[in-house]
Design a protein around this motif. Structure first.
Motif, PDB file in Angstrom:
ATOM      1  N   LEU A   8       0.805  -1.277   0.001  1.00  0.00           N
ATOM      2  CA  LEU A   8       0.119   0.005  -0.059  1.00  0.00           C
ATOM      3  C   LEU A   8       0.852   1.346   0.115  1.00  0.00           C
ATOM      4  O   LEU A   8       1.567   1.409   0.959  1.00  0.00           O
ATOM      5  CB  LEU A   8      -0.946  -0.025   1.269  1.00  0.00           C
ATOM      6  CG  LEU A   8      -1.802  -1.318   1.576  1.00  0.00           C
ATOM      7  CD1 LEU A   8      -2.625  -0.989   2.746  1.00  0.00           C
ATOM      8  CD2 LEU A   8      -2.634  -1.581   0.406  1.00  0.00           C
ATOM      9  N   ALA A   9       0.796   2.119  -1.014  1.00  0.00           N
ATOM     10  CA  ALA A   9       1.622   3.278  -1.001  1.00  0.00           C
ATOM     11  C   ALA A   9       0.897   4.464  -1.393  1.00  0.00           C
ATOM     12  O   ALA A   9      -0.203   4.201  -2.233  1.00  0.00           O
ATOM     13  CB  ALA A   9       2.748   2.968  -2.194  1.00  0.00           C
ATOM     14  N   LYS A  10       1.379   5.387  -0.803  1.00  0.00           N
ATOM     15  CA  LYS A  10       0.274   6.881  -1.094  1.00  0.00           C
ATOM     16  C   LYS A  10       1.184   7.875  -1.578  1.00  0.00           C
ATOM     17  O   LYS A  10       2.602   7.977  -1.243  1.00  0.00           O
ATOM     18  CB  LYS A  10      -0.156   7.174   0.222  1.00  0.00           C
ATOM     19  CG  LYS A  10      -1.131   8.391   0.261  1.00  0.00           C
ATOM     20  CD  LYS A  10      -1.592   8.636   1.519  1.00  0.00           C
ATOM     21  CE  LYS A  10      -3.063   9.678   1.527  1.00  0.00           C
ATOM     22  NZ  LYS A  10      -3.168   9.946   2.781  1.00  0.00           N
ATOM     23  N   ASN A  39       5.163   8.710  -0.536  1.00  0.00           N
ATOM     24  CA  ASN A  39       5.409   8.689   0.991  1.00  0.00           C
ATOM     25  C   ASN A  39       6.799   7.854   1.532  1.00  0.00           C
ATOM     26  O   ASN A  39       6.697   6.869   1.161  1.00  0.00           O
ATOM     27  CB  ASN A  39       3.965   8.147   1.479  1.00  0.00           C
ATOM     28  CG  ASN A  39       4.142   8.368   3.126  1.00  0.00           C
ATOM     29  OD1 ASN A  39       4.196   9.448   3.762  1.00  0.00           O
ATOM     30  ND2 ASN A  39       3.834   7.185   3.851  1.00  0.00           N
ATOM     31  N   ASP A  42       6.457   4.682   2.666  1.00  0.00           N
ATOM     32  CA  ASP A  42       5.880   3.480   1.919  1.00  0.00           C
ATOM     33  C   ASP A  42       7.143   3.011   1.129  1.00  0.00           C
ATOM     34  O   ASP A  42       7.218   1.835   0.430  1.00  0.00           O
ATOM     35  CB  ASP A  42       4.962   4.056   1.021  1.00  0.00           C
ATOM     36  CG  ASP A  42       3.477   4.451   1.848  1.00  0.00           C
ATOM     37  OD1 ASP A  42       3.741   4.243   3.129  1.00  0.00           O
ATOM     38  OD2 ASP A  42       2.635   5.033   1.320  1.00  0.00           O
ATOM     39  N   ILE A  64      -0.647  -1.064  -4.485  1.00  0.00           N
ATOM     40  CA  ILE A  64      -2.152  -0.355  -4.597  1.00  0.00           C
ATOM     41  C   ILE A  64      -1.912   0.946  -4.054  1.00  0.00           C
ATOM     42  O   ILE A  64      -1.365   1.228  -2.919  1.00  0.00           O
ATOM     43  CB  ILE A  64      -2.870  -1.213  -3.382  1.00  0.00           C
ATOM     44  CG1 ILE A  64      -2.767  -2.748  -4.038  1.00  0.00           C
ATOM     45  CG2 ILE A  64      -4.228  -0.607  -3.485  1.00  0.00           C
ATOM     46  CD1 ILE A  64      -3.916  -3.697  -2.991  1.00  0.00           C
ATOM     47  N   THR A  65      -2.702   1.735  -5.026  1.00  0.00           N
ATOM     48  CA  THR A  65      -2.370   3.222  -4.509  1.00  0.00           C
ATOM     49  C   THR A  65      -3.768   3.839  -4.797  1.00  0.00           C
ATOM     50  O   THR A  65      -4.478   3.513  -5.631  1.00  0.00           O
ATOM     51  CB  THR A  65      -1.418   4.122  -5.113  1.00  0.00           C
ATOM     52  OG1 THR A  65      -1.442   5.221  -4.523  1.00  0.00           O
ATOM     53  CG2 THR A  65      -1.588   4.241  -6.548  1.00  0.00           C
ATOM     54  N   THR A 102     -10.926   5.549   3.961  1.00  0.00           N
ATOM     55  CA  THR A 102      -9.774   4.924   3.119  1.00  0.00           C
ATOM     56  C   THR A 102      -9.373   3.339   3.152  1.00  0.00           C
ATOM     57  O   THR A 102      -9.014   2.760   2.404  1.00  0.00           O
ATOM     58  CB  THR A 102      -8.523   5.660   3.297  1.00  0.00           C
ATOM     59  OG1 THR A 102      -8.863   7.312   3.182  1.00  0.00           O
ATOM     60  CG2 THR A 102      -7.263   5.502   2.478  1.00  0.00           C
ATOM     61  N   LEU A 106      -9.325   0.424   0.406  1.00  0.00           N
ATOM     62  CA  LEU A 106      -8.009  -0.278   0.012  1.00  0.00           C
ATOM     63  C   LEU A 106      -8.590  -1.896   0.632  1.00  0.00           C
ATOM     64  O   LEU A 106      -7.837  -2.684  -0.201  1.00  0.00           O
ATOM     65  CB  LEU A 106      -7.056   0.329   1.342  1.00  0.00           C
ATOM     66  CG  LEU A 106      -6.405   1.733   0.759  1.00  0.00           C
ATOM     67  CD1 LEU A 106      -5.463   1.983   1.943  1.00  0.00           C
ATOM     68  CD2 LEU A 106      -5.932   1.453  -0.896  1.00  0.00           C
ATOM     69  N   ALA A 121       2.279  -2.156   4.459  1.00  0.00           N
ATOM     70  CA  ALA A 121       2.120  -0.577   4.262  1.00  0.00           C
ATOM     71  C   ALA A 121       2.962   0.062   4.896  1.00  0.00           C
ATOM     72  O   ALA A 121       4.156  -0.423   5.667  1.00  0.00           O
ATOM     73  CB  ALA A 121       0.733  -0.245   4.772  1.00  0.00           C
ATOM     74  N   GLY A 122       3.170   1.442   4.771  1.00  0.00           N
ATOM     75  CA  GLY A 122       4.259   2.384   5.454  1.00  0.00           C
ATOM     76  C   GLY A 122       3.574   2.456   6.996  1.00  0.00           C
ATOM     77  O   GLY A 122       2.267   2.076   7.080  1.00  0.00           O
ATOM     78  N   ARG A 123       4.560   2.923   7.865  1.00  0.00           N
ATOM     79  CA  ARG A 123       3.611   3.092   9.071  1.00  0.00           C
ATOM     80  C   ARG A 123       2.927   4.226   9.338  1.00  0.00           C
ATOM     81  O   ARG A 123       1.600   4.070   9.537  1.00  0.00           O
ATOM     82  CB  ARG A 123       4.728   3.483  10.316  1.00  0.00           C
ATOM     83  CG  ARG A 123       4.051   3.688  11.884  1.00  0.00           C
ATOM     84  CD  ARG A 123       5.511   4.161  12.580  1.00  0.00           C
ATOM     85  NE  ARG A 123       6.001   5.219  11.869  1.00  0.00           N
ATOM     86  CZ  ARG A 123       6.256   6.306  12.553  1.00  0.00           C
ATOM     87  NH1 ARG A 123       6.015   6.672  13.910  1.00  0.00           N
ATOM     88  NH2 ARG A 123       7.038   7.378  11.873  1.00  0.00           N
ATOM     89  N   GLN A 124       3.350   5.283   8.671  1.00  0.00           N
ATOM     90  CA  GLN A 124       2.304   6.413   8.364  1.00  0.00           C
ATOM     91  C   GLN A 124       2.491   7.314   7.342  1.00  0.00           C
ATOM     92  O   GLN A 124       3.583   7.331   6.742  1.00  0.00           O
ATOM     93  CB  GLN A 124       2.300   7.227   9.898  1.00  0.00           C
ATOM     94  CG  GLN A 124       3.343   8.029  10.003  1.00  0.00           C
ATOM     95  CD  GLN A 124       3.205   8.807  11.403  1.00  0.00           C
ATOM     96  OE1 GLN A 124       2.735   8.256  12.391  1.00  0.00           O
ATOM     97  NE2 GLN A 124       3.783   9.881  11.482  1.00  0.00           N
ATOM     98  N   ALA A 125       1.559   8.242   6.896  1.00  0.00           N
ATOM     99  CA  ALA A 125       1.697   9.110   5.622  1.00  0.00           C
ATOM    100  C   ALA A 125       1.996  10.377   6.346  1.00  0.00           C
ATOM    101  O   ALA A 125       1.530  11.036   7.214  1.00  0.00           O
ATOM    102  CB  ALA A 125       0.444   9.090   5.006  1.00  0.00           C
ATOM    103  N   ASP A 129      -0.198  12.129   9.286  1.00  0.00           N
ATOM    104  CA  ASP A 129       0.817  11.436  10.502  1.00  0.00           C
ATOM    105  C   ASP A 129      -0.151  10.563  11.450  1.00  0.00           C
ATOM    106  O   ASP A 129      -0.221  10.666  12.657  1.00  0.00           O
ATOM    107  CB  ASP A 129       1.070  12.520  11.224  1.00  0.00           C
ATOM    108  CG  ASP A 129       2.245  13.233  10.740  1.00  0.00           C
ATOM    109  OD1 ASP A 129       3.156  12.447  10.189  1.00  0.00           O
ATOM    110  OD2 ASP A 129       2.682  14.383  10.644  1.00  0.00           O
ATOM    111  N   VAL A 133      -4.309   3.798   8.836  1.00  0.00           N
ATOM    112  CA  VAL A 133      -4.780   3.003   7.729  1.00  0.00           C
ATOM    113  C   VAL A 133      -4.439   1.588   7.707  1.00  0.00           C
ATOM    114  O   VAL A 133      -5.152   0.666   7.349  1.00  0.00           O
ATOM    115  CB  VAL A 133      -4.460   3.687   6.481  1.00  0.00           C
ATOM    116  CG1 VAL A 133      -4.687   3.089   5.259  1.00  0.00           C
ATOM    117  CG2 VAL A 133      -5.167   5.199   6.322  1.00  0.00           C
TER     118      VAL A 133
END
Ligand code: FAD
Ligand code: AMP
Lengths: 290, 341
Positions: A8-10, A39, A42, A64-65, A102, A106, A121-125, A129, A133
């Motif tokens: 999962l990337a934003k 991000n 991510d 997936i974005t 969101t 997803l 996923a990343g920890r946070q965007a 912040d 998600v």
């Protein structure tokens, strides 16, 4: 059967360069006014996926974005660095979604891509912040989660082992697959673009992007199907629109304030012995020190 | 409808209620008083006999206690199952979690399961109304969840008008820990753990764990000597330790100083570090970015040592010493000793 990893990337506005017109009056972000970047965490997530793939020949990585049409850049960037392909989730009906809406969207995309083994996923965007998600998507898909991942420790049978970085130490967790993992910035940085992949995939496009292209391009796409990037709308996901966008978001922004300085009465002084001596004396006599 | 306020209480390595949870109980107590509802605590762990006594001075009305060997150390699935079920069963209206690695792992999973909103890293919580012109409806007594957004450049007030409970996470040190007179009839409800968790909640297991008790306690310090990127090197940070020693204070750092390797992360002050409100804050080579100020602007007195007299920190400092850290700190140490004899 391949080992399928979904990342999962934003695409996020670069909050390190924020100008005045960055926020709209309804409290949502005016993305147009800021440079859009991958991000940062991510990218750590993608590297984590690539490291799993380094160990497993049969692994396949899909990005997936969810975002506006230009978020397709994220999929291409991911592919240049080693992902196999990706899906752009885009629809006006998603606009204004909070983390719950969101993660709902997803989670539908994740389920549509089943069977899968890992979701990373990343920890946070950096725009919100929130770090919400990832865990929320895991709950909606109905799989366990491992947050704050710092290192892929390998497989133990068919279970994955992951090192997590917590405030005061580390933990190694083991989980059956599928599991959702969120990756910290303290994890390995993402590898660079691969020049060959860049050449091969730079014309990869989503449907929307294809519409703006001429005949020659379209012919090229006929002969190279790998250049077509998947694009899914609310209908493709069979999403319940009442759970999306502003109406599907329990959190609302009531007010936005700019951060302002409250000017204090202050004293500016030099660094001479006499001045520092005087300052220390007054701090001691007023019982702030000592 | 019960509409009470719940606090998820974290258990520390040595088996006590974490400070951040006690701080939230203190805040929860005030909110509960304002709303005329009860304050309830959820405590999940192992060997928790002593816990009720620890919570009593924070004005808790009810403690839901899930005591089982499998529940410590924290694991996401069993804890989220218990918390989600308790919140629905007892109709909580507000639920507060620490913005720690546990709280931020747990709260979003619970929010998703309950389909409610969650606001991360609140810096302030208030009760207020909300009027919607279009439908001419007024929502009474909502929780205003106030937090910095957009990298700290703005402050947003978030509300959940329709979908409750209202949930928020708050970082350690943001709320003040304050004891009150214990409630006479505090109730302790022992949870029958097997009714709340299932075997499948244990699919993730801990195979190794190395957690150290926090070594530094900058949050509790009355005097803080904090260093920024302008300190220049790890060696120069030694000067900060000397001054902190002399003044019986602690050493803190800005994120830039932590990123540069001058100091460890546990000393970071600011939006993504700890929040402090000491008697005296000495900022050495710190420019005063909003994200840093968010964690220290409630200090009673602020001294800034900076080569740039116009650095943003100068607007909130009581004393601005224009000079280098290398030059000023030894003088402060010297004149402190001379004058305090
Ligand atoms: C989402 C987000 C969260 C963040 N969270 C935090 C946080 O929690 N905490 C935090 O601190 N930051 C945080 N930041 C980073 C913050 O924006 C700043 O980058 C950081 O605080 C700057 O640190 P600094 O003042 O030490 O460094 P700089 O901004 O580089 O300032 C150095 C200062 O030192 C002065 N100086 C230089 N040499 C000397 C000398 N010899 N003697 C004296 N003075 C000297 C300079 O004039 C300057 O004012 C965050 C940023 C983002 C985007
Ligand atoms: N619109 C999105 N598209 C794809 N992934 C997302 C999106 N929003 C959030 N994520 C993922 O969830 C993580 C946490 O986001 P957040 O909760 O907004 O801090 C991000 O690092 C991404 O991996």
């Amino acid at each position: 059967m391949s080992f399928r990893i979904l990342v999962l990337a934003k695409q996020v506005p670069d909050t390190r360069n924020v100008g005045k017109d960055a926020m709209k009056s309804d409290g949502t972000v005016n993305r147009g006014a800021l440079p859009a970047i991958f991000n940062p965490e991510d990218l750590n997530a993608l590297e984590f996926a690539l490291r799993v793939k380094d160990q497993r020949e049969d692994a396949e990585i899909l990005i997936i974005t969810m975002g506006p049409p230009r978020a397709a850049e994220i999929i291409r960037e991911g592919i240049y660095r080693g992902a196999d392909s990706g899906v752009l989730i885009t629809d006006r009906k998603f606009a204004g979604s909070d983390t719950l809406a969101t993660s709902y969207a997803l989670s539908l995309a994740i389920k549509k891509l089943a069977p899968f083994d890992l979701v990373i996923a990343g920890r946070q965007a950096i725009d919100g912040d929130t770090a919400q998600v990832g865990p929320q998507a895991a709950e909606k898909v109905g799989i366990p989660q491992i947050t704050y991942a710092e290192e892929f420790m390998g497989f133990h049978g068919d279970k994955i082992q992951v090192k997590r970085r917590l405030e005061h130490g580390v933990e190694i967790l083991e989980s059956a697959c599928p599991v959702l993992i969120t990756v910290n910035s303290s994890a390995a940085p993402c590898r660079m673009r691969n020049a060959k992949r860049l050449m091969k995939y730079k014309y990869a496009k989503t449907e929307i992007e294809l519409q703006e292209l001429n005949e020659d391009y379209l012919q090229m796409f006929e002969s190279r199907p790998y250049l077509k990037l998947k694009q899914w709308s609310v209908d493709d996901l069979k999403a319940d629109v009442s759970l999306l966008g502003l109406s599907g978001s329990p959190t609302k922004v009531k007010a936005i304030q700019n951060v302002v300085f409250t000017q204090k009465e202050s004293m500016t002084m030099g660094a001479s012995d006499a001045e520092i001596n005087k300052l220390m004396k007054s701090l001691i006599s007023s019982h702030i020190l000592g | 409808m019960k509409k009470n306020i719940f606090v998820y209480c974290e258990i520390t390595e040595d088996g006590h209620i974490a400070d951040v949870s006690l701080e939230l109980c203190s805040k929860g107590y005030k909110l509960a008083k304002e709303l005329k509802v009860k304050l309830e605590a959820i405590v999940i762990g192992a060997n928790l006999n002593h816990i009720a006594a620890e919570l009593a001075p924070f004005g808790v009305d009810t403690i839901y206690l899930a005591d089982d060997n499998r529940l410590f150390p924290y694991l996401n699935l069993p804890h989220s199952s218990i918390v989600s079920k308790l919140i629905s069963e007892y109709e909580a209206d507000i639920v507060l979690f620490g913005a720690t690695s546990i709280g931020r792992d747990l709260a979003p999973r619970v929010a998703s399961a309950l389909r409610c909103g969650l606001t991360a890293d609140c810096t302030s919580l208030e009760i207020g109304d909300h009027y919607i012109k279009k439908t001419d409806t007024t929502y009474k007594n909502l929780l205003y969840q106030i937090r910095p957004a957009f990298g700290g450049n703005i402050v947003a007030t978030i509300i959940n008008p329709d979908m409750h409970p209202q949930m928020a996470t708050v970082r350690e040190g943001v709320m003040k820990k304050e004891t009150v007179r214990p409630k006479k009839n505090m109730a302790v409800v022992a949870i029958e753990v097997d009714k709340y968790v299932s075997e499948t909640d244990f699919v993730v297991s801990i195979i190794h764990r190395q957690i150290e008790a926090p070594k530094v306690n900058i949050k509790g310090a009355q005097i803080i000597v904090a260093g920024g990127y302008g300190v220049g090197s790890k060696e120069n940070f030694g000067l900060l330790y000397q001054l902190a020693d002399a003044l019986s204070g602690e050493v803190g750092a800005s994120r830039a100083a932590v990123d540069a390797g001058f100091s460890s992360h546990e000393r970071q002050i600011g939006q993504t570090g700890v929040t402090v409100r000491p008697k005296l804050y000495i900022a050495c080579g710190i420019s005063g970015a909003v994200q840093h100020r968010a964690g220290m602007d409630q200090s009673a007195q602020i001294i800034s040592i900076n080569t740039d007299p116009n650095a943003p920190i100068s607007h909130i400092a009581d004393y601005n010493i224009v000079g280098t850290v290398e030059e000023v700190l030894p003088k402060m140490i010297k004149y402190f000793y001379q004058n305090s004899k």
